[in-house]
Scaffold this motif. Structure first.
Motif, PDB file in Angstrom:
ATOM      1  N   ASP A 144      48.501  41.163  46.083  1.00  0.00           N
ATOM      2  CA  ASP A 144      47.167  41.782  46.060  1.00  0.00           C
ATOM      3  C   ASP A 144      46.185  40.805  45.423  1.00  0.00           C
ATOM      4  O   ASP A 144      45.766  40.963  44.274  1.00  0.00           O
ATOM      5  CB  ASP A 144      47.226  43.092  45.267  1.00  0.00           C
ATOM      6  N   MET A 145      45.790  39.791  46.205  1.00  0.00           N
ATOM      7  CA  MET A 145      44.953  38.728  45.661  1.00  0.00           C
ATOM      8  C   MET A 145      43.549  39.188  45.255  1.00  0.00           C
ATOM      9  O   MET A 145      43.011  38.689  44.254  1.00  0.00           O
ATOM     10  CB  MET A 145      44.874  37.571  46.657  1.00  0.00           C
ATOM     11  N   PRO A 146      42.912  40.118  45.965  1.00  0.00           N
ATOM     12  CA  PRO A 146      41.591  40.565  45.487  1.00  0.00           C
ATOM     13  C   PRO A 146      41.646  41.111  44.061  1.00  0.00           C
ATOM     14  O   PRO A 146      40.791  40.767  43.223  1.00  0.00           O
ATOM     15  CB  PRO A 146      41.207  41.642  46.506  1.00  0.00           C
ATOM     16  N   ARG A 147      42.634  41.928  43.745  1.00  0.00           N
ATOM     17  CA  ARG A 147      42.731  42.500  42.398  1.00  0.00           C
ATOM     18  C   ARG A 147      43.168  41.451  41.387  1.00  0.00           C
ATOM     19  O   ARG A 147      42.671  41.413  40.251  1.00  0.00           O
ATOM     20  CB  ARG A 147      43.698  43.679  42.392  1.00  0.00           C
ATOM     21  N   ILE A 148      44.094  40.596  41.784  1.00  0.00           N
ATOM     22  CA  ILE A 148      44.565  39.553  40.881  1.00  0.00           C
ATOM     23  C   ILE A 148      43.431  38.580  40.543  1.00  0.00           C
ATOM     24  O   ILE A 148      43.219  38.226  39.376  1.00  0.00           O
ATOM     25  CB  ILE A 148      45.762  38.804  41.496  1.00  0.00           C
ATOM     26  N   CYS A 149      42.694  38.167  41.562  1.00  0.00           N
ATOM     27  CA  CYS A 149      41.599  37.217  41.335  1.00  0.00           C
ATOM     28  C   CYS A 149      40.464  37.852  40.530  1.00  0.00           C
ATOM     29  O   CYS A 149      39.854  37.188  39.675  1.00  0.00           O
ATOM     30  CB  CYS A 149      41.075  36.693  42.669  1.00  0.00           C
ATOM     31  N   ALA A 150      40.178  39.122  40.782  1.00  0.00           N
ATOM     32  CA  ALA A 150      39.136  39.809  40.017  1.00  0.00           C
ATOM     33  C   ALA A 150      39.524  39.892  38.541  1.00  0.00           C
ATOM     34  O   ALA A 150      38.707  39.649  37.644  1.00  0.00           O
ATOM     35  CB  ALA A 150      38.887  41.197  40.587  1.00  0.00           C
ATOM     36  N   PHE A 151      40.777  40.232  38.286  1.00  0.00           N
ATOM     37  CA  PHE A 151      41.280  40.300  36.912  1.00  0.00           C
ATOM     38  C   PHE A 151      41.168  38.928  36.246  1.00  0.00           C
ATOM     39  O   PHE A 151      40.740  38.812  35.091  1.00  0.00           O
ATOM     40  CB  PHE A 151      42.732  40.770  36.918  1.00  0.00           C
ATOM     41  N   ALA A 152      41.552  37.889  36.978  1.00  0.00           N
ATOM     42  CA  ALA A 152      41.517  36.539  36.422  1.00  0.00           C
ATOM     43  C   ALA A 152      40.090  36.093  36.118  1.00  0.00           C
ATOM     44  O   ALA A 152      39.828  35.478  35.076  1.00  0.00           O
ATOM     45  CB  ALA A 152      42.177  35.565  37.398  1.00  0.00           C
TER      46      ALA A 152
END
Length: 380
Positions: A144-152
């Protein structure tokens, strides 16, 4: 060999045999075998295929993981001893790369539906030393890259991607830098070891290239303490010959996976989830689960006895391997012990209950039907 092997590489390579032989002849006759024209052409072609600006060919997938991390250290974006969040159920190569770069791997449990790192668990795993997240697109499904990248982004963390099983999956290469393996069994496999780092960061690509060439950009001038990890032209030529087929091969794998999910009705077998859109998964392996280890082991034995090859990815999670579970890492700024039995119950349960069945693009419809029939006929 099983009547329906888990993977038959001779069959996989058969459609490309003439182009592979021609590529080998061209490379041999060229007189240039490392970082030559074929290497450059494949770097550019694969980067374009994945939507990245720069590709740097290296010796193998583990080197790709390690060198992308080391490059961030050389650029001053990471320091030795920084923590990198990793999935608790990944293949050990992911963790080895973090340790090899002098960083500290911190396991995070996966989402049980996707097998990928669970974005909802990232917050609790972070400490003052956390500087990055390693997303692994396990089994070929994009994390889930959108959520992972947003968190990062919210926390100023770097996002690394282990794409060793996700060639052509939609949604990958969304972070800062990605690593690929072209081990022969991959969806896009070489005829030996090969790897690549993809990024949109020109400085990062340059440092990775130098690190893989003894730390040198100019001959006999060594800026970094590098290694010898370069994609040779023979493997690059093989991969360049096979790349035009990757989309078709992945589509066939999706077709087989869809048939499995529609046709297998055995209540003892838990099927994987098909993402929406389905292009987020390239089905490097098709992995089912059972409620208990004894059921998985019985299913494995049953299928093997019926001539159907199976494999377990992976029977022991990294924190229970001797390399991490019992002996502290002796390297400077090493990671030490990852954990003990019971620390990561989801990963441990997965290791006991997963089983992968054939899903290669060379399977015939009749073989797929036979596998579905065997799965439905299984009973305790």
């Amino acid at each position: 060999m099983a009547k329906i092997p888990f993977l038959d590489l001779k069959q996989v390579n058969a459609p490309c045999m003439q182009s592979l032989k021609a590529a080998a002849d061209d490379v041999v006759e060229s007189g240039w075998y490392i970082r030559g024209t074929y290497c450059r052409d494949f770097e550019n072609a694969f980067a374009a295929y994945c939507g990245a600006s720069y590709g740097v060919g290296v010796g193998n997938g583990l080197d790709a993981l390690t060198l992308m991390l080391r490059a961030e250290i050389e650029l001053g974006r990471l320091d030795a001893g920084d923590e990198i969040l990793v999935p608790s159920n990944t293949y050990i190569a992911t963790v080895l790369a973090v340790s090899a770069a002098g960083l500290v791997p911190v396991p995070v449990e996966p989402d049980e539906k996707t097998f990928n790192i669970d974005p909802t668990r990232l917050e609790s795993a972070c400490t003052k030393k956390t500087r990055g997240i390693m997303a692994v697109h396990l089994y070929g499904r994009a994390a889930d890259m959108p959520r992972i990248c947003a968190f990062a982004r919210e926390r100023g963390l770097l996002v690394f991607e282990d794409c060793a099983q996700a060639h052509g999956a939609r949604g990958v290469c969304a972070g800062d830098v990605s690593a690929f393996s072209f081990y022969p069994t991959k969806n896009l496999g070489a005829l030996g070891d090969a790897g690549m780092v993809l990024t949109n960061d020109a400085d990062l690509a340059r440092v990775v290239r130098m690190l893989g060439n003894y730390g040198s950009e100019i001959k006999y001038v060594n800026k970094y303490r590098g290694v010898n990890s370069r994609l040779d032209d023979l493997q690059a030529a093989f991969l360049l010959a096979k790349l035009p087929h990757l989309k078709e091969w992945n589509e066939r794998r999706r077709e087989i996976a869809a048939r499995y999910c529609q046709g297998i009705k055995n209540p003892l077998i838990v099927l994987p989830e098909i993402p929406n859109p389905p292009e987020e998964h390239v089905w490097h392996v098709f992995t089912v689960r059972t409620a208990e280890k004894k059921i998985r082991d019985a299913l494995h034995a049953y299928l093997e006895s019926h001539g159907i090859g199976t494999l377990v990815f992976y029977p022991t999670p990294p924190h229970l391997q001797e390399a991490y579970g019992n002996v502290p890492d002796a390297a400077p700024c090493g990671s030490g012990i990852l954990g003990k039995s019971g620390d990561f119950p989801i990963a441990e349960k997965m290791a006991e209950t997963v089983l992968s069945i054939p899903v290669s693009q060379v399977l015939t419809d009749a073989e797929v039907d036979e596998i579905i029939g065997a799965m439905n006929a299984f009973e305790l």
